[in-house]
Scaffold this active site. Structure first.
Site, PDB file in Angstrom:
ATOM      1  N   CYS A 131      19.276   5.604  47.339  1.00 47.31           N
ATOM      2  CA  CYS A 131      18.162   6.053  48.177  1.00 47.31           C
ATOM      3  C   CYS A 131      18.227   7.555  48.432  1.00 47.31           C
ATOM      4  CB  CYS A 131      18.209   5.266  49.487  1.00 47.31           C
ATOM      5  SG  CYS A 131      17.156   5.897  50.797  1.00 47.31           S
ATOM      6  N   CYS A 151      17.822   8.637  52.061  1.00 37.98           N
ATOM      7  CA  CYS A 151      19.021   8.352  52.865  1.00 37.98           C
ATOM      8  C   CYS A 151      19.956   9.558  52.880  1.00 37.98           C
ATOM      9  CB  CYS A 151      19.765   7.127  52.320  1.00 37.98           C
ATOM     10  SG  CYS A 151      18.838   5.591  52.483  1.00 37.98           S
TER      11      CYS A 151
END
Length: 111
Positions: free
Chosen positions: A33, A36
């Site tokens: 991700c 993230c």
């Protein structure tokens, strides 16, 4: 009390979060991700800033499906602020430092 971020799994969730003496900010993330990676410094800042009254943990979504399902995480990054069995706040997607600190101030100052 550690002022860092603790990495936990489904097996540790009850002990580390539900039985914690203080509120816990749970950061759901994934290695694949990109957003993230943007959130990590903000999460670390929260752990450092609020370490005296907040515990911060990271849960990687892929290897921990039980917790992900229980807290209805549909996208990452996601945050859940939990105290005992009670969900105090929930966000999904990247949020900025100011928004996160405001969210924490709202809930931590009301306790």
């Amino acid at each position: 009390m550690s002022k860092g971020v603790t990495i936990i799994t489904d097996a540790e969730f009850e002990t580390e979060v539900l039985k914690a003496e203080q509120p816990v900010l749970v950061y759901f993330w994934a290695s694949w991700c990109g957003p993230c990676q943007l959130m990590s410094p903000v999460i670390n800042l929260a752990a450092t800033t609020y370490g005296d009254r907040l515990k911060v943990v990271k849960v990687e979504v892929d290897p921990n499906p039980i917790t992900v399902k229980h807290y209805q995480v549909e996208g990452v990054p996601a945050l859940r602020l939990i105290q005992g069995e009670k969900l105090l706040a929930s966000t999904e997607g990247v949020i900025g430092k100011d928004k996160l600190l405001s969210l924490l101030d709202t809930h931590l100052n009301s306790n």
